[in-house]
Design a protein around this motif. Structure first.
Motif, PDB file in Angstrom:
ATOM      1  N   ALA A   1      15.351  13.836  14.081  1.00 48.90           N
ATOM      2  CA  ALA A   1      15.043  12.494  14.575  1.00 48.90           C
ATOM      3  C   ALA A   1      13.936  12.547  15.627  1.00 48.90           C
ATOM      4  O   ALA A   1      13.041  11.702  15.645  1.00 48.90           O
ATOM      5  N   ALA A   2      13.980  13.549  16.521  1.00 49.63           N
ATOM      6  CA  ALA A   2      12.943  13.696  17.552  1.00 49.63           C
ATOM      7  C   ALA A   2      11.597  13.968  16.896  1.00 49.63           C
ATOM      8  O   ALA A   2      10.566  13.420  17.318  1.00 49.63           O
ATOM      9  N   ASN A   3      11.592  14.778  15.869  1.00 49.43           N
ATOM     10  CA  ASN A   3      10.349  15.069  15.152  1.00 49.43           C
ATOM     11  C   ASN A   3       9.776  13.792  14.525  1.00 49.43           C
ATOM     12  O   ASN A   3       8.570  13.540  14.602  1.00 49.43           O
ATOM     13  N   ASP A   4      10.624  12.975  13.921  1.00 44.05           N
ATOM     14  CA  ASP A   4      10.175  11.704  13.344  1.00 44.05           C
ATOM     15  C   ASP A   4       9.552  10.816  14.419  1.00 44.05           C
ATOM     16  O   ASP A   4       8.503  10.210  14.209  1.00 44.05           O
ATOM     17  N   PHE A   5      10.194  10.757  15.577  1.00 42.71           N
ATOM     18  CA  PHE A   5       9.721   9.943  16.701  1.00 42.71           C
ATOM     19  C   PHE A   5       8.363  10.446  17.198  1.00 42.71           C
ATOM     20  O   PHE A   5       7.431   9.670  17.394  1.00 42.71           O
TER      21      PHE A   5
ATOM     22  N   TRP B   1       7.123   7.662  28.634  1.00 42.16           N
ATOM     23  CA  TRP B   1       8.379   7.199  28.052  1.00 42.16           C
ATOM     24  C   TRP B   1       9.258   6.514  29.090  1.00 42.16           C
ATOM     25  O   TRP B   1       9.258   6.869  30.259  1.00 42.16           O
ATOM     26  N   GLN B   2      10.052   5.569  28.611  1.00 42.46           N
ATOM     27  CA  GLN B   2      11.145   5.015  29.413  1.00 42.46           C
ATOM     28  C   GLN B   2      12.423   5.653  28.882  1.00 42.46           C
ATOM     29  O   GLN B   2      12.716   5.587  27.686  1.00 42.46           O
ATOM     30  N   TYR B   3      13.178   6.278  29.771  1.00 45.71           N
ATOM     31  CA  TYR B   3      14.439   6.918  29.430  1.00 45.71           C
ATOM     32  C   TYR B   3      15.585   6.056  29.938  1.00 45.71           C
ATOM     33  O   TYR B   3      15.506   5.496  31.031  1.00 45.71           O
ATOM     34  N   MET B   4      16.652   6.008  29.150  1.00 45.79           N
ATOM     35  CA  MET B   4      17.879   5.336  29.564  1.00 45.79           C
ATOM     36  C   MET B   4      19.034   6.287  29.254  1.00 45.79           C
ATOM     37  O   MET B   4      19.294   6.590  28.088  1.00 45.79           O
TER      38      MET B   4
ATOM     39  N   ILE C   1      15.215   6.334  24.336  1.00 48.33           N
ATOM     40  CA  ILE C   1      13.847   6.554  24.805  1.00 48.33           C
ATOM     41  C   ILE C   1      12.915   5.640  24.023  1.00 48.33           C
ATOM     42  O   ILE C   1      13.040   5.511  22.804  1.00 48.33           O
ATOM     43  N   ARG C   2      11.975   5.043  24.752  1.00 50.99           N
ATOM     44  CA  ARG C   2      10.980   4.187  24.119  1.00 50.99           C
ATOM     45  C   ARG C   2       9.667   4.346  24.879  1.00 50.99           C
ATOM     46  O   ARG C   2       9.675   4.769  26.031  1.00 50.99           O
ATOM     47  N   PRO C   3       8.542   3.997  24.265  1.00 53.69           N
ATOM     48  CA  PRO C   3       7.257   4.090  24.968  1.00 53.69           C
ATOM     49  C   PRO C   3       7.239   3.145  26.173  1.00 53.69           C
ATOM     50  O   PRO C   3       7.781   2.036  26.114  1.00 53.69           O
ATOM     51  N   ILE C   4       6.609   3.587  27.258  1.00 52.74           N
ATOM     52  CA  ILE C   4       6.543   2.755  28.471  1.00 52.74           C
ATOM     53  C   ILE C   4       5.885   1.413  28.173  1.00 52.74           C
ATOM     54  O   ILE C   4       6.300   0.389  28.708  1.00 52.74           O
ATOM     55  N   GLU C   5       4.873   1.406  27.318  1.00 49.64           N
ATOM     56  CA  GLU C   5       4.199   0.129  27.046  1.00 49.64           C
ATOM     57  C   GLU C   5       5.129  -0.907  26.425  1.00 49.64           C
ATOM     58  O   GLU C   5       4.844  -2.102  26.462  1.00 49.64           O
TER      59      GLU C   5
ATOM     60  N   MET D   1       6.811  -2.053  19.100  1.00 51.67           N
ATOM     61  CA  MET D   1       7.469  -2.677  20.240  1.00 51.67           C
ATOM     62  C   MET D   1       8.985  -2.465  20.187  1.00 51.67           C
ATOM     63  O   MET D   1       9.637  -2.350  21.224  1.00 51.67           O
ATOM     64  N   ASN D   2       9.541  -2.394  19.016  1.00 52.15           N
ATOM     65  CA  ASN D   2      10.988  -2.261  18.861  1.00 52.15           C
ATOM     66  C   ASN D   2      11.432  -0.853  18.465  1.00 52.15           C
ATOM     67  O   ASN D   2      12.617  -0.628  18.251  1.00 52.15           O
ATOM     68  N   ASP D   3      10.498   0.069  18.358  1.00 49.32           N
ATOM     69  CA  ASP D   3      10.839   1.428  17.952  1.00 49.32           C
ATOM     70  C   ASP D   3      11.425   2.201  19.129  1.00 49.32           C
ATOM     71  O   ASP D   3      10.983   2.051  20.268  1.00 49.32           O
ATOM     72  N   SER D   4      12.405   3.039  18.840  1.00 52.01           N
ATOM     73  CA  SER D   4      13.026   3.839  19.889  1.00 52.01           C
ATOM     74  C   SER D   4      13.664   5.078  19.287  1.00 52.01           C
ATOM     75  O   SER D   4      13.842   5.195  18.079  1.00 52.01           O
ATOM     76  N   PHE D   5      14.011   5.989  20.169  1.00 53.67           N
ATOM     77  CA  PHE D   5      14.701   7.224  19.793  1.00 53.67           C
ATOM     78  C   PHE D   5      16.023   7.228  20.545  1.00 53.67           C
ATOM     79  O   PHE D   5      16.081   6.823  21.704  1.00 53.67           O
ATOM     80  N   GLU D   6      17.061   7.663  19.897  1.00 48.43           N
ATOM     81  CA  GLU D   6      18.343   7.762  20.584  1.00 48.43           C
ATOM     82  C   GLU D   6      19.084   9.016  20.170  1.00 48.43           C
ATOM     83  O   GLU D   6      18.961   9.497  19.044  1.00 48.43           O
TER      84      GLU D   6
END
Length: 180
Positions: free
Chosen positions: A46-50, A149-152, A105-109, A83-88
């Motif tokens: 999944a990280a590789n896809d992201f 990245w924005q991390y949660m 995790i999502r892009p900061i923008e 805008m709606n893409d994310s990694f979890e």
């Protein structure tokens, strides 16, 4: 008499069928089956896809909360627009439902805004960045930005005595990029 016997036989078959079917469905499916059905795979895949999608390196925390997990899965949510893409990454325990930890995790923008009404406190990371601890839907969530990245970091509130805000900060501080 024949009609009533036939009706009883049909009723008995229906009850038997429903009893067997209900018992088969009462047993939960193993996480190994459920999570892949809803798009989860290995964290690495999944990280590789992201990373391929955003053409940028992603680093994950090296530390985990001090609670036990039996399973972990990753998912790249590739929705209609970036805008709606994310990694979890989700960490769960099939014997203790409260042991539930998730990294989003999502892009900061395209970061999610911090809503003041959910903020519990503001903390500082070792790199000087600010981290915000929030309370959302049964989870304590530490939100911070690192590189692009924005991390949660989301932890179930039921284990907040074991996974304190300070531990979440330690986990956030364990993200190390190769340039450091």
């Amino acid at each position: 008499m024949k009609k009533s016997s036939l009706l009883i036989l049909i009723s008995s078959c229906i009850v038997l069928f429903l009893t067997v079917f209900a018992k088969a469905n009462d047993e939960p499916s193993p996480y190994e089956e459920i999570y892949p059905e809803i798009g989860y795979k290995t964290v690495e895949a999944a990280a590789n896809d992201f990373e391929q999608h955003f053409k940028e390196k992603l680093m994950l925390p090296l530390r985990l909360p001090p609670i036990s997990f039996t399973h972990y899965f990753g998912r790249f949510n590739d929705l209609d627009s970036d805008m709606n893409d994310s990694f979890e990454v989700v960490f769960i325990n099939d014997k203790a439902s409260e042991n539930h930890y998730k990294i989003n995790i999502r892009p900061i923008e395209f970061k999610l805004p911090i809503r003041t009404k959910y903020v519990l406190e503001t903390l500082e990371l070792k790199n000087g960045n600010e981290a915000t601890l929030m309370s959302l839907s049964g989870f304590n969530v530490l939100v911070f930005e690192r590189d692009n990245w924005q991390y949660m970091l989301n932890i179930d509130k039921r284990v907040s005595d074991k996974v304190t805000p300070e531990i979440l900060v330690e986990i956030a501080n364990s993200i190390v990029y190769p340039s450091e």
